[in-house]
Write an enzyme that holds these catalytic residues in place. Structure first.
Site, short mmCIF file in Angstrom:
data_model
loop_
_atom_site.label_atom_id
_atom_site.label_comp_id
_atom_site.label_asym_id
_atom_site.label_seq_id
_atom_site.Cartn_x
_atom_site.Cartn_y
_atom_site.Cartn_z
N ARG A 223 49.04 42.59 48.91
CA ARG A 223 47.90 43.47 49.18
C ARG A 223 48.01 44.63 48.20
O ARG A 223 49.13 45.08 47.87
CB ARG A 223 47.94 44.02 50.61
CG ARG A 223 47.53 43.00 51.67
CD ARG A 223 46.03 42.71 51.63
NE ARG A 223 45.61 41.76 52.66
CZ ARG A 223 45.48 40.45 52.48
NH1 ARG A 223 45.74 39.90 51.29
NH2 ARG A 223 45.06 39.67 53.46
N GLU A 252 39.58 47.11 46.64
CA GLU A 252 38.82 45.95 46.14
C GLU A 252 37.35 46.04 46.54
O GLU A 252 37.06 46.45 47.66
CB GLU A 252 39.44 44.66 46.70
CG GLU A 252 40.83 44.44 46.17
CD GLU A 252 41.52 43.23 46.79
OE1 GLU A 252 40.89 42.49 47.55
OE2 GLU A 252 42.71 43.04 46.48
N HIS A 270 41.36 38.79 43.23
CA HIS A 270 41.82 38.31 44.55
C HIS A 270 41.42 36.84 44.77
O HIS A 270 40.65 36.52 45.68
CB HIS A 270 41.29 39.19 45.69
CG HIS A 270 42.07 39.07 46.95
ND1 HIS A 270 42.26 40.10 47.84
CD2 HIS A 270 42.74 37.99 47.50
CE1 HIS A 270 42.97 39.69 48.87
NE2 HIS A 270 43.29 38.40 48.69
#
Ligand code: NAP
Ligand code: 8YV
Length: 312
Positions: A223, A252, A270
């Site tokens: 993360r 993000e 991602h």
């Protein structure tokens, strides 16, 4: 039929399987009957915002698409006997492939080499510069769980010397470090694959990155919150950290502009689990958990904090 709140997108295959069992309300598509919602389907990015959790007074279950569930407040869920599920294991191999490919891309400088070939620079200017071998490296895995172990397995043909840092030592043939800084001082590469959340927040800090050093490579598939992003940008700019290869970011889909111009950095949006095959398996598990809960009251893959809410 029971009412399900859909937060974020779902695939057509998931919708086709859910439609016979639930009335689906998509968050953002007008009003939804908050008091009637018994189930939520969400993803690792959106989680369940606190106001929605509170508004759904009859909520019984939250089914998450993704293994990481740091965007869901499991304490609030447990306090209300709401069971939360996630999608472990079905994505181990894919995310491990992503981590290994990030390492190979960074070490072998393939993105610059590809541009060199495509742009005509090879014909015009001659051979591309040499790169770093990915073989025989000292690799530190931060978080040796399901995916961390899959990364270690997938790296085996590259003959790495594997080190790891976790809170508790595992029964594995790798070198354990009880501090992250100690591991950073020893290895050439760190691959982050812990959960997000408070216990890992910015644990890869300036001190850790400086210990990894000017020749060191930081890979993050966990993360964005696990790495102090501002400190990472500064360390890469000053040369205190050599390289970074990143699939995840603090805010993000925002990626710091400074990273986008650095040639010692590899950036992905991602996509660690982002293949048709793995996302289909994740989607199936999200739906299996929802339908099982509806039919039997029992789910397949509760998050650990909710395991005691699952009937034996
Ligand atoms: P897992 O099996 O639960 O493994 C987590 C590992 O992290 C364990 O070894 C755990 O060991 C360690 N850990 C937890 N907290 C820690 C801390 N504070 N300090 C050091 N180590 C710690 O989880 P997983 O299935 O491998 O998934 C890991 C994470 O990968 C997910 O939670 C998600 O955030 C991320 N992920 C990202 C993508 C992507 O697309 N990029 C895809 C899937 C998953 P100890 O408990 O002993 O510390
Ligand atoms: C998902 C992930 O893409 O499983 C996870 O934890 O990060 C990814 O597989 C993410 O959860 C978005 O749903």
């Amino acid at each position: 039929m029971p009412d399900l709140l859909q937060i974020g997108g779902i695939t057509d295959a998931m919708r086709d399987r859910l439609t016979p069992h639930f009335t689906i309300h998509k968050l953002g598509d007008g009003d939804y009957p908050a008091d009637a919602i018994t189930h939520i389907a969400t993803n690792g990015h959106d989680g369940v915002p606190a106001d929605i959790m509170a508004a759904c007074t009859n909520l019984k279950m939250v089914s998450g698409y993704g293994v990481g569930y740091d965007a869901v407040d499991t304490d609030a869920a447990v306090a209300r006997n709401v069971i939360v599920t996630h999608t472990p294991d079905v994505l181990n191999a894919e995310v491990a492939s992503t981590a290994v490919m990030l390492m190979l891309t960074s070490f072998r400088n393939f993105l610059a080499d590809e541009a060199h070939a495509r742009s005509g620079a090879w014909e015009r200017d001659g051979n591309a510069p040499l790169s770093r071998s990915a073989d025989n490296r000292r690799v530190g895995i931060l978080g040796l769980g399901r995916i961390g172990q899959a990364i270690a397995d997938k790296l085996a043909p590259f003959n790495p010397d594997i080190h790891y840092h976790t809170r508790s030592q595992k029964d594995v043939p790798y070198t354990y470090h009880d501090t992250l800084k100690g591991m950073a001082e020893t290895v050439e590469v760190i691959i982050c694959i812990t959960p997000g959340g408070p216990s890992t927040n910015k644990i890869v800090n300036a001190e850790v990155m400086e210990a990894l050093g000017p020749d060191g490579t930081l890979i993050n598939v966990s993360r964005g919150s696990v790495v102090d992003e501002e400190a990472m940008v500064a360390a890469l700019q000053s040369g205190k950290l050599g390289y970074a290869a990143l699939d995840v970011f603090e805010a993000e889909p925002k990626i710091p502009d400074a990273l986008k111009t650095m040639s010692n950095v590899v950036l992905l949006p991602h996509v660690g689990s982002g293949t048709h095959e793995t996302r289909a398996a994740m989607g199936d598990l999200v739906v299996d958990n929802l339908i099982d809960h509806l039919k039997t009251g029992k789910v397949r893959t509760p998050v650990p904090e909710c395991a005691h809410l699952n009937p034996a």
